[in-house]
Every structure is written in C-alpha cells, then in structure tokens.
Design a protein around this motif. Structure first.
Motif, short mmCIF file in Angstrom:
data_model
loop_
_atom_site.label_atom_id
_atom_site.label_comp_id
_atom_site.label_asym_id
_atom_site.label_seq_id
_atom_site.Cartn_x
_atom_site.Cartn_y
_atom_site.Cartn_z
N GLU A 188 0.83 -1.20 0.00
CA GLU A 188 0.00 0.00 0.00
C GLU A 188 0.86 1.26 0.00
O GLU A 188 0.51 2.26 -0.62
CB GLU A 188 -0.95 -0.01 1.20
N LEU B 283 2.02 1.69 -3.57
CA LEU B 283 0.95 2.14 -4.45
C LEU B 283 0.64 3.61 -4.22
O LEU B 283 0.38 4.36 -5.18
CB LEU B 283 -0.30 1.29 -4.24
N GLY B 284 0.69 4.06 -2.97
CA GLY B 284 0.52 5.48 -2.69
C GLY B 284 1.62 6.31 -3.32
O GLY B 284 1.36 7.40 -3.85
N GLU C 256 1.01 6.71 -7.03
CA GLU C 256 -0.04 7.69 -7.30
C GLU C 256 0.49 9.12 -7.25
O GLU C 256 -0.01 10.01 -7.94
CB GLU C 256 -1.18 7.52 -6.31
N ARG C 257 1.51 9.35 -6.42
CA ARG C 257 2.06 10.71 -6.26
C ARG C 257 3.22 10.99 -7.21
O ARG C 257 3.64 12.14 -7.34
CB ARG C 257 2.55 10.90 -4.82
N SER D 191 -2.72 11.23 -13.85
CA SER D 191 -2.94 9.78 -13.88
C SER D 191 -2.78 9.24 -15.30
O SER D 191 -2.50 8.06 -15.49
CB SER D 191 -4.33 9.44 -13.35
N TYR E 71 -4.80 -4.60 -5.81
CA TYR E 71 -3.92 -4.34 -6.95
C TYR E 71 -3.40 -5.66 -7.53
O TYR E 71 -3.20 -5.78 -8.74
CB TYR E 71 -2.75 -3.46 -6.53
N THR F 125 3.80 7.37 -14.89
CA THR F 125 2.46 7.33 -14.30
C THR F 125 2.28 6.01 -13.55
O THR F 125 3.06 5.07 -13.70
CB THR F 125 1.37 7.45 -15.37
N TYR F 126 1.24 5.97 -12.76
CA TYR F 126 0.87 4.76 -12.01
C TYR F 126 0.76 3.56 -12.95
O TYR F 126 1.31 2.48 -12.67
CB TYR F 126 -0.48 5.06 -11.34
N GLY G 200 -12.68 10.99 -5.04
CA GLY G 200 -11.50 11.13 -5.87
C GLY G 200 -11.64 12.23 -6.90
O GLY G 200 -12.73 12.74 -7.16
N HIS H 199 -15.22 1.51 -10.05
CA HIS H 199 -15.24 2.01 -8.68
C HIS H 199 -16.57 1.68 -8.00
O HIS H 199 -16.61 1.36 -6.81
CB HIS H 199 -15.01 3.53 -8.68
#
Length: 438
Positions: free
Chosen positions: A24, A27-28, A31-32, A37, A98, A131-132, A374, A426
């Motif tokens: 986690e 993954l955070g 995202e940053r 995105s 994920y 990007t992610y 989001g 989502h």
C-alpha cells in the motif's frame, strides 16, 4: 488526437520512494509520482524498459478495445492455461486488490513480488517520471520475465498507440470493439479512436478485429503497415445457439463449443476474438479443442454481469459507457421478468453519464444514486442532472455513498426484484467491499 506530454518543468520535484516493504505504501507512492494519472506517450516508459533490459522472449498477445478486452484477456488466459502453458496476464483496473492486475499461472502476484518489482523499476527509472499505469506495466512484464512464462496476455489501458503496453512488441494484437470513450484523449469520433486502437498492430503480425463495423481508419492503418488483418464476419466468426456455439476461421471450424462462463450473448463475440488470436499463433502455441472447452467453461472474471446468488438477486457490472450499457440492457432483458430492477448507480465525471442512463432507463424501476470520491469522481448533483436531462421518471433516492445506496436498495427490494450495481469499476468495487464487510 492525444494530450501533449507533460514537460519536466511541469513535473517539478518528485516524491521519495518509500522505505517500507508494504504494498500500500508503494501504491501510494506510484499515485504521487506523476502529476497526471494519464500522460500518453511511449518515450518515457520505453527508456525505462531499455534500462531494465526488458526484451521478452515469450509470446505476447496484446488486447485493446473500448469494451470486452478484459473478458477476452480472461478467456485467452484460461484456454492457454488449460493447454498447459505458463501464462502471464496483465489487466486493469482492479476491483479489490492491486494484485488482481498481475497473474502468473492464474495466480495473483504476491505483495512481496510486486514490491520487489517496483523497487527494481524505481532503481532503473532514475529521474524519469512514470504514471501509475506505466510503472505497473513495467513491473508486470518484469515479473513475467522472471517467471519464465510461455505467453503473456496484456490488456491495453487506454487507446493503444501511446499506451504503455504498446512499448512491448506483440506477436498478435486484438481489437475487440471500437466505441466512443475517453474522448479527451482519443478524439471525439470513431475514426480517431479507431486509429489510436490500431496503433497496437504490427507489420506482418496477426491483427484480429472483432468489431463488426470497424472504422476505416483502423482498417486503413492495418493495411498501410502490412499487418496480417483478420476481420470478424470475413475471416472468422461464430454461430451462437441456446446452449452451445460454433466458431469458424481461416483454419477451419470448431463445433459444439460450450457457452463461456461469463454471462451475456456478446461474450461469444469476445470468445471468437480470442479463438482467432489463438489460431493465428497455432504454429507456436497450439491449443486443442479440449483446452478451449475447459477454458471457456472455467473462466472467471468478476463484475461482468456477475449475478450473485440469493433473493433479491444482485448483479454487478462495470458498464461505464453507452456501448457497454447497450449490452447490459440486452442482458437484463433476458432475465426472469418477475419483479423489477433497482439500480445502484455512480459514474466518473469524465464519462457520458447521460448516454448510459438514456440507454438503460426504461428497464430501471428505482434509482439509488451516490457520489464517487477522488478527482475523477462525480457528485450527486451531476448524477441527478443527468437523470433529469434524459427525463427519467422512476423514483430516485440520493445516498451518501455506494455502501449506503446498496443497503437502501436491499431494504427496498422484494424477493423477486433484481439489484443492479453498475456505472464504473469504482462502483462495483465499493459494492464488493460493502458485501465483504457484511
């Protein structure tokens, strides 16, 4: 049409990689890492690919399309596994974890394996911002190489030509469908979108097209580059019955195939795209009829018209554009007509909410709407406005979130009713989380 890449000046200072070994946390960080995105383009991801020396020797099947590509990937993976091949499958987005995005031999990658792959990508990327999705794509292929798989099935994230998956050379490319979606990135017409999706084709390599009405741009690009173009209804196709179906192509025919375990008549079209891809690689990866039959019967993919047992019935579907909503409406029309359909509904703000609602409104007796969190999430006012604009007359109940909407729908439903949860990955994911908590 594409959105220009962000400049290094725009990227600014990048966050530091986590010291933690927790998935986690990583993954955070992903995202940053990049301010957007979506930042279409292959230069950055290709440069990191080369630093990692990622040059897969296994066969690669790349699958793109507006809708149906996830189902096609799942059926390809299932059939190839039953034929005895060690598979890698990369799909997105995920629903609950994920890890769902990366499967090796049908098993989700572990937290530890993903974190180690992320560390290696992080070390190789140096100052290159990813990007992610780009970061995750490189990590997935890295895991596939380490696992010495026989074949990888890679799902395109968005479009095709400039998608990170396209940084890896396919032995066969599949376009399942072409419809209007992601207009800000791919253009506002089927012709512009078709050109972007055709970008995954390669010269002298099989290019399988399961769209019955392909844009001229897609066919023209395939011919210009010399791809081995195979079109549905011309080079391959199917005849569907009530309990089985027949597939035909330039290699011959396969009779008495079982209907896919994934519900919906359109899944036969997706399956035919997959079988055409398998036949195009038959000399390298032969798959017999027994493996195909088992693969179709045993394939599993949540939230694609997934009907959960119980009364009232609960249906999960990730339909998030009008093209997918048409298919969803067709499936609903085939259900037991006793009772009504109660919708738990939420969509992202960059989607055609009005188009989706207009397509399916006649089959919904009551709406339970909710916002999505989001930056891409939609507030209640936007969803209410969409329902008003297409003159929805069924009652509308406003809820604080998907869990609340699902609870209120279940309280309102009779035993013969159906509760349909749809509008976004989502939306389906939030409902699954709520069901797991219950």
């Amino acid at each position: 049409m594409s959105v220009p890449p962000l400049s290094q000046a725009t990227l600014g200072s990048l966050p530091a990689a986590p010291d933690s070994s927790g998935l986690e946390d990583w993954l955070g960080y992903l995202e940053r890492l990049h301010p957007s995105s979506i930042d279409l383009g292959l230069d950055r991801v290709a440069s990191v690919r080369d630093r990692l020396e990622l040059a897969p020797e296994f066969a690669v099947i790349t699958v793109g399309g507006t809708n149906g590509k996830g189902s096609t990937c799942a059926m390809l993976e299932s059939c190839l596994r039953r034929a005895g091949y060690r598979t890698g499958c990369y799909m997105s987005p995920h629903l609950l974890r994920y890890n769902e995005r990366v499967r090796i031999g049908g098993v989700e990658a572990s937290d530890g394996a993903l974190v180690e792959a992320f560390r290696r990508v992080e070390q190789a990327r140096a100052s290159t911002s990813l990007t992610y999705f780009e970061f995750g794509t490189l990590a997935a292929v890295l895991l596939f190489v380490d696992a010495r798989i026989d074949v990888a099935v890679l799902e395109v994230g968005l479009g095709g030509r400039l998608d990170a998956v396209n940084a890896f050379e396919p032995d066969c490319a599949v376009v399942v469908s072409v419809a209007l979606d992601h207009l800000d990135y791919l253009g506002s017409t089927r012709e512009s979108i078709g050109f972007e999706k055709a970008g995954i084709f390669r010269a002298r390599k099989p290019a399988i097209v399961a769209e019955a009405d392909p844009p001229v741009s897609l066919v023209q690009h395939a011919r210009e580059i010399g791809a081995d173009l195979r079109l549905i209804d011309r080079d391959f196709g199917y005849v569907a019955g009530e309990a089985q179906w027949r597939f035909w192509d330039w290699r011959g025919k396969r009779d008495a195939l079982p209907l896919p375990a994934l519900l919906g008549t359109y899944q036969v079209a997706n399956a035919s795209a997959g079988l055409a891809a398998l036949d195009s690689l038959r000399d390298r990866l032969p798959v017999d009829n027994g493996a195909i039959r088992r693969g179709l019967v045993e394939v599993d993919l949540p939230a694609r018209f997934q009907v959960l047992p119980g009364r009232p019935a609960l249906i999960l579907d990730v339909a998030h554009n009008p093209h997918a909503a048409v298919r969803l409406a067709e499936n609903l029309a085939r259900l037991d007509r006793r009772g009504g359909v109660l919708a738990v509904f939420a969509m992202l703000k960059d989607k055609d909410i009005e188009g989706v609602v207009a397509t399916i409104a006649a089959q919904i007796q009551k709406w339970f709407i909710a916002p999505l969190p989001g930056p891409r999430g939609t507030d209640l006012e936007r969803v209410q406005g969409a329902l008003r604009s297409v003159s929805v007359t069924a009652p509308v109940v406003c809820c604080v979130d998907i869990a609340n909407a699902l609870q209120r729908a279940r309280e309102s439903a009779g035993p013969d009713d159906k509760i349909l949860v749809f509008g976004s990955f989502h939306t389906a994911a939030a409902a699954l989380h709520a069901l797991n908590r219950d």
